[in-house]
Design an enzyme around this catalytic site. Structure first.
Site, PDB file in Angstrom:
ATOM      1  N   ASP A  80     -10.361   2.201  -3.777  1.00  0.00           N
ATOM      2  CA  ASP A  80     -10.804   1.866  -2.426  1.00  0.00           C
ATOM      3  C   ASP A  80     -12.324   1.809  -2.332  1.00  0.00           C
ATOM      4  O   ASP A  80     -12.865   1.401  -1.301  1.00  0.00           O
ATOM      5  CB  ASP A  80     -10.274   2.899  -1.420  1.00  0.00           C
ATOM      6  CG  ASP A  80      -8.841   2.622  -0.996  1.00  0.00           C
ATOM      7  OD1 ASP A  80      -8.363   1.488  -1.205  1.00  0.00           O
ATOM      8  OD2 ASP A  80      -8.193   3.533  -0.460  1.00  0.00           O
ATOM      9  N   ASP A 119       0.826  -1.209   0.000  1.00  0.00           N
ATOM     10  CA  ASP A 119       0.000   0.000   0.000  1.00  0.00           C
ATOM     11  C   ASP A 119       0.864   1.264   0.000  1.00  0.00           C
ATOM     12  O   ASP A 119       2.068   1.219   0.295  1.00  0.00           O
ATOM     13  CB  ASP A 119      -0.929  -0.006   1.213  1.00  0.00           C
ATOM     14  CG  ASP A 119      -2.293   0.586   0.906  1.00  0.00           C
ATOM     15  OD1 ASP A 119      -2.395   1.381  -0.044  1.00  0.00           O
ATOM     16  OD2 ASP A 119      -3.257   0.267   1.626  1.00  0.00           O
TER      17      ASP A 119
END
Length: 682
Positions: free
Chosen positions: A486, A429
């Protein structure tokens, strides 16, 4: 004037030089050899009666000092003075061209490499004495003389928003200066001639494969000439003696945007990505983030894993919260050691349980970041990128990845976890923007990724950057999957996936079934819509399976089983965006590599303006062949859909000609639903 040609499947670039840097005098669909002489003749300057009838072409790297009066492809300084080189061509062989300015000690190399239907192009600058580089363009190509510029904007949970701009005198400039490919300006653009759509017309596609920020400049001069430049974000490469651009992927299509899209999809899948287990089916994911967030408990996670496996998951990913004292997002980034409070026996108990259910295990890291409340930040404040008084983002800062000691530390920590546990997947990430763009940051990250891949060649890596903030061919040379957004909201995902298909194949595009009430939009969506949107790409789940009713669980099992039965041919299928007569519909057709079968996903994004559905035209079929078409989810028809079209009653057999030129009329549906059609060539 000397000429060269560069050919790839479906496209040709013709270059010419009268002694300086070559110029592209033609970029377009493939040409026969006999056209070369005529093309070269048209590129010559001819001044009669004080008027310029034919203008000189734009060099692959225009430089100031040549009286070209356009945006230069090279801007560099030495001892505070701008350089105005006069390049002479010294060699031009095998698609590699070298020009030099001996007086200034500059050497410019331009390279082209045909790869399938794509041509990779890059520029390299080498200097005898250090210079400060402001801008170096990848090979500059001419823009088409009609049509428009189609590019993309976006934001977190709203990636790949299509934008269109006209060509006009002046410059369209898009620059990503966040230190990533960017939500706001992904490095992808199409230059479409007039009348171009998804399925017809001429389009030129360009993708700059660099994860560290870029610039696009599309300039029209007052005389009508057009140039297109790509490069690293300006001023990010600093001072040195050698600089290079990323690879600029080029493709041309006479079959609409889909021709460019399929060239890019195949390029990413077959040429860019290196697969740890290329013969293994893409596994169904389960990610626990939206089920538990930071609240890790072994027995709870075992229960969730049991339910995920029952739904069809084949890989269980433990997300954020397993390390340091990570109870929220304010602490412990950089301290990559297992939290003994949450995991007194380490991760082995959950890994063994997951594996007993037939699933493999994946783990989340965010290696490039650090919290100020961490042992790492306290021990090494000098490792943090940027000023001490910078504005923080997401309660965290960025490590200086250009430093070898930083990379060594991160390698040792991550390698220790991977070496001591059976982990086959890493979600990597990147949730914070850089304090200032810096090419060395991206270079350092790629170095670290490659070191880890060499040490753990069977581990798959996913690129996630607040969702889709770092998606490009550069990062995909070191990873095998991207987290597209997301947002698990299926309505948002329907659009995002549709636009991203202009670059990304199914195999690398993660798409998960989210919770009933989306955590990023608050929208409540039916399980059928959520499941079918996820089934369009690399399918997974990211919700708390304990919330599912038995009916919802069975729908999810059924769709997952369908995806598993079809994933192997879909992995190599072309994703073709359909031209729709009804703007409320977002539809695509995934066509098998051999053309023998396809699936159509037709999403009803909103209410249609008209009462009756309009026919949906398919594409890419053999007009002389017959196809059997079935409505896979006909049982989802609402009782208000009272018509009785043939496709609703059962399979129909129609010619490719009819399907492409008239199309299928699907039953009426409410918004936020999806029809799924299967087709087979007879």
């Amino acid at each position: 004037m000397k000429t060269w040609r560069i050919d790839a499947k479906g496209q040709t670039i013709v270059l010419a030089s009268d002694g300086g840097i070559p110029a592209a005098i033609y970029w377009g669909p493939s040409l026969p050899e006999t056209d070369l002489t005529a093309i070269a003749a048209q590129a010559e300057v001819d001044v009669t009666g004080g008027m310029i009838d034919r203008l000189p072409p734009i060099p692959l790297c225009p430089v100031e000092g040549d009286s070209l009066h356009m945006q230069p492809g090279l801007v560099a300084y030495r001892d505070g003075r701008a350089l105005h080189p006069r390049f002479a061509l010294v060699s031009g062989e095998e698609n590699r061209f070298v020009a030099e300015d001996a007086a200034l000690g500059l050497r410019l190399t331009v390279e082209f490499q045909p790869v399938g239907a794509v041509i990779q192009a890059r520029s390299i600058l080498e200097v005898d004495q250090p210079v400060t580089l402001h801008h170096l363009a990848a090979p500059v190509l001419p823009g088409p003389q009609s049509g428009d510029i189609r590019h993309f904007g976006g934001r977190w949970i709203g990636e790949f928003r299509a934008e269109t701009a006209p060509w006009q005198t002046g410059i369209l400039k898009r620059e990503a200066r966040t230190g990533r490919s960017g939500h706001e300006h992904p490095p992808l653009a199409f230059f479409a001639e007039a009348g171009c759509s998804n399925t017809q017309g001429t389009a030129f596609g360009m993708h700059y494969g660099w994860p560290g920020g870029h610039i696009l400049q599309a300039e029209e001069l007052p005389d009508g000439r057009r140039q297109i430049q790509w490069g690293h974000a300006t001023g990010t490469q600093g001072r040195g003696t050698r600089f290079e651009t990323a690879s600029l992927a080029l493709t041309v299509s006479t079959e609409g945007l889909n021709g460019c899209a399929t060239a890019f999809q195949r390029y990413i899948r077959d040429e860019v990505v290196s697969w740890p287990k290329p013969d293994t089916a893409r596994p169904v994911h389960y990610n626990c983030w939206e089920a538990i967030y930071f609240d890790h408990d072994l027995e709870t996670l075992k229960d969730i894993a049991n339910r995920a496996a029952d739904l069809g998951a084949e890989r269980f990913v433990l997300d954020d919260g397993w390390f340091g004292r990570r109870d929220d997002d304010t602490t412990s980034l950089g301290d990559w050691e297992i939290d003994p409070r949450k995991w007194p026996d380490g991760l082995t108990p959950i890994i063994e349980h997951v594996q007993s259910l037939g699933m493999s295990f994946g783990l989340w890291f965010e290696p490039e970041m650090v919290n100020m409340d961490s042992d790492l930040a306290r021990a090494h404040p000098d490792w943090i990128l940027g000023r001490a008084d910078q504005i923080e983002g997401r309660q965290q800062r960025v490590l200086d990845m250009a430093r070898g000691d930083v990379r060594d530390y991160l390698f040792d920590k991550i390698d220790a976890v991977l070496s001591s546990h059976d982990i086959d997947y890493v979600k990597w990430d990147h949730n914070r923007l850089l304090p200032a763009p810096d090419a060395a940051q991206a270079e350092g990250t790629l170095i670290l990724l490659e070191c880890l891949r060499q040490a753990h060649p069977q581990v798959e890596f996913e690129s996630c950057a607040s969702g889709g903030g770092r998606i490009d061919a550069g990062i995909l040379r070191s990873t095998q999957r991207v987290w597209l957004s997301d947002s698990n909201d299926p309505l948002e995902r329907l659009r995002i996936q549709h636009e991203a298909a202009l670059l990304l194949p199914m195999a690398v595009t993660g798409s998960h079934v989210g919770p009933r009430k989306c955590h990023t939009s608050g929208r409540v969506s039916d399980i059928r819509f959520r499941a079918w949107v996820a089934a369009k790409r690399h399918m997974g789940f990211e919700m708390d399976p304990r919330e599912l009713t038995e009916d919802e669980a069975q729908v999810l099992r059924d769709v997952t089983n369908w995806w598993k039965a079809n994933r192997d041919w879909m992995r190599r299928a072309d994703i073709l965006r359909l031209d729709v007569a009804d703007p409320a519909i977002i539809a695509e057709q995934q066509l098998a590599e051999d053309g023998a079968r396809f699936v159509v996903f037709a999403g009803q994004a909103e209410s249609s303006a008209q009462i009756l559905p309009r026919p949906l035209r398919l594409t890419g079929l053999d007009p002389d062949a017959s196809y059997r078409i079935s409505l896979l989810n006909a049982d989802e028809a609402h009782h208000l859909s009272r018509g009785n079209p043939a496709i609703k009653r059962g399979p129909v057999e129609l010619s490719g000609q009819f399907l492409m030129h008239h199309g299928l009329t699907l039953p009426w549906r409410f918004p936020e639903t999806m029809w799924v059609l299967e087709g087979a060539r007879l």
